[in-house]
Design a protein around this motif. Structure first.
Motif, mmCIF file in Angstrom:
data_model
loop_
_atom_site.group_PDB
_atom_site.id
_atom_site.type_symbol
_atom_site.label_atom_id
_atom_site.label_comp_id
_atom_site.label_asym_id
_atom_site.label_seq_id
_atom_site.Cartn_x
_atom_site.Cartn_y
_atom_site.Cartn_z
ATOM 1 N N CYS A 1 5.980 7.170 -1.761
ATOM 2 C CA CYS A 1 4.988 6.157 -1.409
ATOM 3 C C CYS A 1 5.300 4.810 -2.053
ATOM 4 N N ASP B 1 3.724 2.975 -4.227
ATOM 5 C CA ASP B 1 2.578 2.079 -4.057
ATOM 6 C C ASP B 1 2.610 0.911 -5.037
ATOM 7 N N ASP C 1 1.411 3.298 5.669
ATOM 8 C CA ASP C 1 0.040 3.232 5.156
ATOM 9 C C ASP C 1 -0.773 4.417 5.677
ATOM 10 N N ARG D 1 -2.503 7.539 3.128
ATOM 11 C CA ARG D 1 -3.929 7.696 2.833
ATOM 12 C C ARG D 1 -4.343 9.147 2.586
ATOM 13 N N ALA E 1 -8.818 7.687 -1.270
ATOM 14 C CA ALA E 1 -9.537 6.427 -1.037
ATOM 15 C C ALA E 1 -8.952 5.296 -1.882
ATOM 16 N N ARG F 1 -6.220 3.687 -1.422
ATOM 17 C CA ARG F 1 -4.757 3.613 -1.411
ATOM 18 C C ARG F 1 -4.293 3.512 0.028
#
Length: 150
Positions: free
Chosen positions: A26, A28, A55, A59, A64, A66
């Motif tokens: 990911c 992030d 994205d 999820r 929630a 992210r």
């Protein structure tokens, strides 16, 4: 890169005798654990392809709130890591389809996995793709970093 463009580019690398490694995640908020994972993955071959969760596929994995960064930003950050050759974004829950399409020589996963717990293990084995567990011990976490920031 798109899958089709990436497939063409990887064919050129293979013609030159270069070994292709696929890593995924990911990413992030890029941190030192990610960089160490990517550097270790690159040492497994000559060309490192990093597949980043879209994205939408991220999820359900992270919950929630992210992702923090959109997929285009995450892809650009990962592409800026010196060990990375190519970046692609995927929508699937895992990289089984990418293994089928790209046919890397090595599938690199982080140390939060073992060879037996890699979700794509059966696909990799069927395709003759070696699974390598790489990077430092899982002491870095985006979730923990976000908790500190909050």
């Amino acid at each position: 890169m798109t899958r089709s463009a990436l497939g063409e580019r990887l064919a050129m690398h293979r013609e030159c005798g270069q070994r292709v490694v696929l890593a995924n995640g990911c990413f992030d908020i890029l941190h030192v654990g990610h960089v160490r994972y990517l550097e270790a993955a690159r040492r497994e071959g000559d060309v490192l392809v990093v597949a980043i969760n879209s994205d939408a596929s991220m999820r359900p994995l992270k919950g929630a709130g992210r992702p923090i960064l959109q997929e285009t930003a995450r892809a650009q950050l990962v592409a800026g890591v010196g060990a990375v050759t190519y970046v692609t974004v995927f929508d699937e829950p895992d990289v089984k389809v990418l293994l089928e399409v790209l046919r890397p020589d090595v599938h690199a996963k982080g140390t939060d996995y073992t060879v037996d717990t890699v979700p794509e293990r059966d696909t990799a084995q069927r395709l003759g793709v070696r699974v390598a567990i790489v990077g430092d011990a899982k002491r870095h976490s985006t979730r923990e970093l976000l908790a500190k920031l909050r």
